[in-house]
Structures are given as structure tokens and as C-alpha cells.
Design a protein around this motif. Structure first.
Motif, PDB file in Angstrom:
ATOM      1  N   TYR A  58      25.083  -3.491 -23.170  1.00 40.90           N
ATOM      2  CA  TYR A  58      24.003  -3.744 -24.150  1.00 40.90           C
ATOM      3  C   TYR A  58      23.335  -2.501 -24.215  1.00 40.90           C
ATOM      4  CZ  TYR A  58      20.864  -4.833 -20.536  1.00 40.90           C
ATOM      5  OH  TYR A  58      20.156  -4.724 -19.630  1.00 40.90           O
ATOM      6  N   ALA A  59      22.538  -2.206 -25.413  1.00 41.95           N
ATOM      7  CA  ALA A  59      21.566  -0.691 -25.226  1.00 41.95           C
ATOM      8  C   ALA A  59      20.429  -1.366 -25.965  1.00 41.95           C
ATOM      9  CB  ALA A  59      22.094   0.093 -26.153  1.00 41.95           C
ATOM     10  N   LYS A  60      19.322  -0.974 -25.495  1.00 42.03           N
ATOM     11  CA  LYS A  60      18.061  -1.643 -26.029  1.00 42.03           C
ATOM     12  C   LYS A  60      17.178  -0.405 -26.262  1.00 42.03           C
ATOM     13  CE  LYS A  60      13.677  -3.993 -25.032  1.00 42.03           C
ATOM     14  NZ  LYS A  60      12.991  -4.766 -23.948  1.00 42.03           N
ATOM     15  N   THR A  61      16.270  -0.543 -27.383  1.00 44.34           N
ATOM     16  CA  THR A  61      15.434   0.639 -27.740  1.00 44.34           C
ATOM     17  C   THR A  61      14.159   0.086 -28.271  1.00 44.34           C
ATOM     18  OG1 THR A  61      14.990   2.913 -28.773  1.00 44.34           O
ATOM     19  CG2 THR A  61      16.062   1.284 -29.857  1.00 44.34           C
ATOM     20  N   ASN A  62      13.103   0.918 -28.473  1.00 46.38           N
ATOM     21  CA  ASN A  62      11.793   0.535 -29.304  1.00 46.38           C
ATOM     22  C   ASN A  62      11.373   1.614 -30.070  1.00 46.38           C
ATOM     23  OD1 ASN A  62       8.882   0.371 -29.600  1.00 46.38           O
ATOM     24  ND2 ASN A  62       9.037  -1.396 -28.443  1.00 46.38           N
TER      25      ASN A  62
ATOM     26  N   LEU B 138      19.177   4.270 -36.003  1.00 46.21           N
ATOM     27  CA  LEU B 138      19.548   3.731 -34.792  1.00 46.21           C
ATOM     28  C   LEU B 138      20.966   4.178 -34.083  1.00 46.21           C
ATOM     29  CD1 LEU B 138      18.173   0.148 -35.208  1.00 46.21           C
ATOM     30  CD2 LEU B 138      17.016   2.070 -34.149  1.00 46.21           C
ATOM     31  N   HIS B 139      21.822   4.902 -34.867  1.00 47.31           N
ATOM     32  CA  HIS B 139      23.089   5.159 -34.346  1.00 47.31           C
ATOM     33  C   HIS B 139      22.836   6.227 -33.128  1.00 47.31           C
ATOM     34  CE1 HIS B 139      22.651   8.731 -36.823  1.00 47.31           C
ATOM     35  NE2 HIS B 139      23.529   9.346 -35.816  1.00 47.31           N
ATOM     36  N   GLU B 140      21.961   6.902 -33.163  1.00 50.13           N
ATOM     37  CA  GLU B 140      21.484   7.806 -32.076  1.00 50.13           C
ATOM     38  C   GLU B 140      20.876   7.040 -30.932  1.00 50.13           C
ATOM     39  OE1 GLU B 140      19.057  10.680 -33.727  1.00 50.13           O
ATOM     40  OE2 GLU B 140      20.661  11.619 -34.848  1.00 50.13           O
ATOM     41  N   LYS B 141      19.920   6.104 -31.088  1.00 54.51           N
ATOM     42  CA  LYS B 141      19.147   5.471 -30.304  1.00 54.51           C
ATOM     43  C   LYS B 141      19.963   4.514 -29.281  1.00 54.51           C
ATOM     44  CE  LYS B 141      14.718   6.573 -31.886  1.00 54.51           C
ATOM     45  NZ  LYS B 141      13.876   7.250 -30.833  1.00 54.51           N
TER      46      LYS B 141
ATOM     47  N   GLU C 254      25.767   2.528 -39.182  1.00 51.24           N
ATOM     48  CA  GLU C 254      24.363   3.337 -39.056  1.00 51.24           C
ATOM     49  C   GLU C 254      23.424   2.021 -39.813  1.00 51.24           C
ATOM     50  OE1 GLU C 254      22.207   4.609 -37.999  1.00 51.24           O
ATOM     51  OE2 GLU C 254      22.259   6.738 -38.621  1.00 51.24           O
ATOM     52  N   VAL C 255      22.356   2.174 -38.683  1.00 56.44           N
ATOM     53  CA  VAL C 255      21.198   1.245 -39.159  1.00 56.44           C
ATOM     54  C   VAL C 255      19.973   2.056 -39.022  1.00 56.44           C
ATOM     55  CG1 VAL C 255      19.818  -0.762 -38.471  1.00 56.44           C
ATOM     56  CG2 VAL C 255      22.197  -0.876 -38.181  1.00 56.44           C
ATOM     57  N   SER C 256      19.203   2.050 -40.110  1.00 55.60           N
ATOM     58  CA  SER C 256      17.967   2.955 -39.963  1.00 55.60           C
ATOM     59  C   SER C 256      16.827   1.890 -40.652  1.00 55.60           C
ATOM     60  CB  SER C 256      17.963   3.999 -41.178  1.00 55.60           C
ATOM     61  OG  SER C 256      18.267   3.550 -42.342  1.00 55.60           O
ATOM     62  N   VAL C 257      15.512   2.293 -39.794  1.00 56.92           N
ATOM     63  CA  VAL C 257      14.669   1.527 -40.433  1.00 56.92           C
ATOM     64  C   VAL C 257      13.496   2.642 -41.038  1.00 56.92           C
ATOM     65  CG1 VAL C 257      12.484   0.184 -39.518  1.00 56.92           C
ATOM     66  CG2 VAL C 257      14.558  -0.154 -38.105  1.00 56.92           C
ATOM     67  N   ASN C 258      12.918   2.114 -42.171  1.00 63.42           N
ATOM     68  CA  ASN C 258      12.229   3.133 -43.051  1.00 63.42           C
ATOM     69  C   ASN C 258      10.905   2.657 -43.220  1.00 63.42           C
ATOM     70  OD1 ASN C 258      14.752   4.885 -43.743  1.00 63.42           O
ATOM     71  ND2 ASN C 258      15.512   2.763 -43.776  1.00 63.42           N
ATOM     72  N   GLN C 259       9.818   3.364 -43.532  1.00 65.58           N
ATOM     73  CA  GLN C 259       8.694   2.892 -43.796  1.00 65.58           C
ATOM     74  C   GLN C 259       8.124   4.124 -44.979  1.00 65.58           C
ATOM     75  OE1 GLN C 259       5.855   2.072 -40.904  1.00 65.58           O
ATOM     76  NE2 GLN C 259       7.392   1.458 -39.376  1.00 65.58           N
ATOM     77  N   LEU C 260       7.870   3.603 -46.272  1.00 65.84           N
ATOM     78  CA  LEU C 260       7.356   4.626 -47.146  1.00 65.84           C
ATOM     79  C   LEU C 260       5.912   4.117 -47.364  1.00 65.84           C
ATOM     80  CD1 LEU C 260      10.395   4.821 -49.678  1.00 65.84           C
ATOM     81  CD2 LEU C 260       9.681   6.523 -48.015  1.00 65.84           C
ATOM     82  N   PRO C 261       5.036   4.895 -47.415  1.00 60.67           N
ATOM     83  CA  PRO C 261       3.539   4.649 -47.823  1.00 60.67           C
ATOM     84  C   PRO C 261       3.324   4.548 -49.299  1.00 60.67           C
ATOM     85  CG  PRO C 261       3.634   6.707 -46.344  1.00 60.67           C
ATOM     86  CD  PRO C 261       4.975   6.274 -46.672  1.00 60.67           C
ATOM     87  N   ALA C 262       2.298   3.702 -49.780  1.00 61.10           N
ATOM     88  CA  ALA C 262       2.153   3.462 -51.133  1.00 61.10           C
ATOM     89  C   ALA C 262       2.124   4.894 -51.670  1.00 61.10           C
ATOM     90  CB  ALA C 262       0.876   2.926 -51.181  1.00 61.10           C
ATOM     91  N   GLY C 263       2.786   4.773 -53.170  1.00 59.08           N
ATOM     92  CA  GLY C 263       2.829   5.962 -53.710  1.00 59.08           C
ATOM     93  C   GLY C 263       3.868   6.942 -53.549  1.00 59.08           C
ATOM     94  N   THR C 264       4.750   7.036 -52.468  1.00 63.31           N
ATOM     95  CA  THR C 264       5.701   7.936 -51.997  1.00 63.31           C
ATOM     96  C   THR C 264       6.980   7.284 -52.276  1.00 63.31           C
ATOM     97  OG1 THR C 264       5.799   7.233 -49.669  1.00 63.31           O
ATOM     98  CG2 THR C 264       4.118   8.646 -50.286  1.00 63.31           C
ATOM     99  N   GLY C 265       8.001   8.085 -52.055  1.00 58.08           N
ATOM    100  CA  GLY C 265       9.371   7.871 -52.215  1.00 58.08           C
ATOM    101  C   GLY C 265      10.230   8.634 -51.457  1.00 58.08           C
TER     102      GLY C 265
END
Length: 117
Positions: A4-8, A17-20, A27-38
Motif C-alpha cells: 500500500y501507499a499513503k499520502t496526505n 496522485l499518480h506521483e504521490k 490518474e486521480v487528481s484533487v482540484n480546488q477552484l476558488p469562486a469566480g475562477t476556472g
């Protein structure tokens, strides 16, 4: 070697996450976009479909020119050739997961791929 592999990931704006986690099948990515951005570009893929899961907030996807409203709890599958772009709403940010896998590659799942001991 561990099985197994674990990351935070903390609170980064985008994490692949493919790298971590040394992923080899997706490939799994976690994405956050602030209000009004894209995302500042439109893109498509050659072979990989994408599955988007909206974790919090709201926004929209424009897929092949069609605008699709997105909110927490929504899931969206996008075919490789589709042209796509994502953005947060003007008044609220959006956090989403994107899972990228080769289209038509699923060979087994859940009970079909499980070994019970």
C-alpha cells in the motif's frame, strides 16, 4: 516492500496522485477552484475517459459547448474526445476529484475482481 501507499495532500489547489501514490492503472487528481475562477484551457484526451466527483461547492462544466451545472454530490463521466472546461461559480468555490482511466479498459470490478480469504 509494502502492499500500500499513503499520502496526505493538505490544502493544495491541485494534486495529481499518480506521483504521490505511484499509481499504475489510473490518474486521480484533487482540484480546488476558488469562486469566480476556472481551468484556463479547454482540453480533450486521446484515449482516457474522465470521471468527475464534486466534493463541495458549485460550478459548471462546458462540454462540447453545452453548459452543465455542477454541485456537491454530482458525478460526471466525460468521453475522451469531448472538449471540456471547468469553473467555479461566481459566489462559491468548487472542490472535485477527477479519475482518468483508459476508455473500455475495465476488466473486472468489485466481486468479479475480489479474492476472499
Amino acid at each position: 516492500m509494502k502492499n500500500y501507499a499513503k499520502t496526505n495532500i493538505g490544502n493544495e489547489g491541485r494534486v495529481e496522485l499518480h506521483e504521490k501514490l505511484a499509481l499504475t492503472g489510473a490518474e486521480v487528481s484533487v482540484n480546488q477552484l476558488p469562486a469566480g475562477t476556472g481551468v484556463p484551457f479547454v482540453h480533450a484526451h486521446k484515449c482516457n475517459e474522465e470521471i468527475y466527483g464534486i466534493l463541495s461547492g458549485k460550478g459548471k462544466a462546458v462540454i462540447d459547448g453545452e453548459e452543465i451545472a455542477l454541485a456537491a454530490g454530482d458525478w460526471l463521466k466525460v468521453a475522451p474526445a469531448a472538449k471540456r472546461q471547468f469553473s467555479a461559480s461566481e459566489d462559491c468555490g468548487i472542490t472535485f476529484i477527477c479519475v482518468q482511466v483508459k476508455e473500455n479498459s475495465l476488466g473486472g470490478f468489485t466481486a468479479d475482481d475480489a479474492v476472499v480469504y
